[in-house]
Design a protein around this motif. Structure first.
Motif, PDB file in Angstrom:
ATOM      1  N   LEU A  79       0.990  -1.183  -0.245  1.00 49.97           N
ATOM      2  CA  LEU A  79       0.103   0.135  -0.116  1.00 49.97           C
ATOM      3  C   LEU A  79       0.810   1.232   0.040  1.00 49.97           C
ATOM      4  N   ILE A  80       0.872   1.967  -0.945  1.00 53.87           N
ATOM      5  CA  ILE A  80       1.814   3.298  -1.316  1.00 53.87           C
ATOM      6  C   ILE A  80       0.989   4.427  -1.338  1.00 53.87           C
ATOM      7  N   MET A 116      -1.101   6.528   7.825  1.00 51.68           N
ATOM      8  CA  MET A 116      -0.184   5.397   7.226  1.00 51.68           C
ATOM      9  C   MET A 116       1.052   5.264   8.302  1.00 51.68           C
ATOM     10  N   GLU A 117       1.424   6.192   9.015  1.00 54.74           N
ATOM     11  CA  GLU A 117       2.504   5.741   9.860  1.00 54.74           C
ATOM     12  C   GLU A 117       2.076   4.681  10.845  1.00 54.74           C
ATOM     13  N   SER A 118       0.762   5.048  11.366  1.00 54.88           N
ATOM     14  CA  SER A 118       0.169   4.345  12.455  1.00 54.88           C
ATOM     15  C   SER A 118      -0.215   2.964  11.981  1.00 54.88           C
ATOM     16  N   LEU A 119      -0.668   2.937  10.585  1.00 54.26           N
ATOM     17  CA  LEU A 119      -1.312   1.798  10.104  1.00 54.26           C
ATOM     18  C   LEU A 119      -0.094   0.769   9.805  1.00 54.26           C
ATOM     19  N   SER A 143       2.944  -4.176   3.127  1.00 54.87           N
ATOM     20  CA  SER A 143       4.064  -3.220   3.129  1.00 54.87           C
ATOM     21  C   SER A 143       3.332  -1.730   2.846  1.00 54.87           C
ATOM     22  N   VAL A 144       3.481  -0.846   3.976  1.00 56.17           N
ATOM     23  CA  VAL A 144       3.107   0.431   3.531  1.00 56.17           C
ATOM     24  C   VAL A 144       3.920   1.414   3.420  1.00 56.17           C
ATOM     25  N   SER A 145       4.058   2.076   2.420  1.00 52.27           N
ATOM     26  CA  SER A 145       4.949   3.189   2.321  1.00 52.27           C
ATOM     27  C   SER A 145       4.060   4.645   1.769  1.00 52.27           C
TER      28      SER A 145
END
Length: 282
Positions: free
Chosen positions: A136-137, A165-168, A178-180
């Protein structure tokens, strides 16, 4: 396009700029790319870029403020390809204004596109990204780290996206996703034009804030004309987040963006940031 032989990425906001460049670059990197945009009649530039690059794109409608549109697009991808491996939240809208000179309704509209639009798409996609161990970008901005004059609503939306997004990220990582976030600075795209205001008229109507807005507009236009990176250069960070074995959570798109964001990281009392941005409206 094969439903199983390549990874599938859905990208929002691909009619121009970073979204267009990322869609073409992802297809060039071997991804089956579903390039979405709110108004398919504005896909000429996208189609031309794909043809010039010798790549194929699957172009579909998706309006990030319309949950039915999001559901339809993602259901269509699943029906046609069987899986979804990555989403790039790129759709967004610029905004110029300040507290006394704009309505709360205008601020809500900015949040609807730039924050809730990201959440709408991400929420719909997440079950499928969990199934694929996907990515997830989200394209945010250096304005998601450092507040900028006359960009209060826009920066508030981007700050919100970054915080969300930082929390997720650790929650998603526990389930293989992966979240960026991607943080561009000035990019030579149609984004400034897409803010949708007549700058001269905006200054004329700014009342007591006219001198500050004029200074900010002159500084910003000069930055975009003289120092902006290309959309293709900014899209490289998107592709890195898409293809790296272990992508970073936060990626800036240029040395300037890295330096600017870096100022905030060590600025415990806020004086360094305000020392910069105060100069923009002097």
């Amino acid at each position: 396009m094969s439903s199983q032989s390549s990874k599938i990425v859905l990208i929002t906001g691909t009619s121009s700029g970073i979204g267009l460049a990322a869609a073409v670059s992802a297809a060039r990197a071997g991804w089956t790319t579903v390039a979405t945009l709110r108004d398919p009649s504005r896909s000429d530039a996208l189609r031309k870029a794909a043809a010039e690059a010798g790549v194929e794109l699957d172009i579909r409608r998706l309006d990030v403020t319309d949950e039915a549109s999001i559901t339809s697009a993602i259901d269509g991808v699943l029906a046609d390809y069987g899986h979804l491996d990555a989403v790039v939240n790129n759709a967004g809208a610029g905004h110029l204004g300040t507290l006394e000179n704009e309505s709360v309704a205008e601020v809500r509209k900015v949040m609807e596109v730039n924050f809730f639009g990201v959440l709408n798409v991400s929420k719909a996609a997440m079950p499928h990204l969990r199934a694929s161990g996907g990515r997830l970008i989200t394209v945010t901005s250096v304005g998601g780290v450092i507040g900028q004059p006359f960009n209060e609503a826009y920066c508030a939306a981007k700050f919100a996206v970054e915080g969300y997004m930082e929390s997720l990220a650790p929650v998603a990582a526990a389930h293989g996703v992966s979240v960026s976030v991607i943080e561009p600075g000035a990019v030579a795209t149609e984004f400034v034009a897409n803010v949708g205001v007549d700058l001269e008229q905006a200054v004329a109507g700014a009342g007591v804030y006219a001198p500050q807005l004029s200074a900010y507009v002159n500084r910003t236009v000069a930055q975009f004309l003289d120092g902006a990176q290309t959309a293709e250069g900014a899209a490289e960070a998107v592709i890195e987040a898409l293809t790296a074995d272990q992508p970073a959570f936060r990626l800036q798109t240029s040395d300037w963006a890295r330096g600017f964001v870096g100022t905030k990281i060590t600025d415990l009392d806020g004086s360094a940031v305000l020392g910069i941005t105060n100069g923009w409206v002097a």
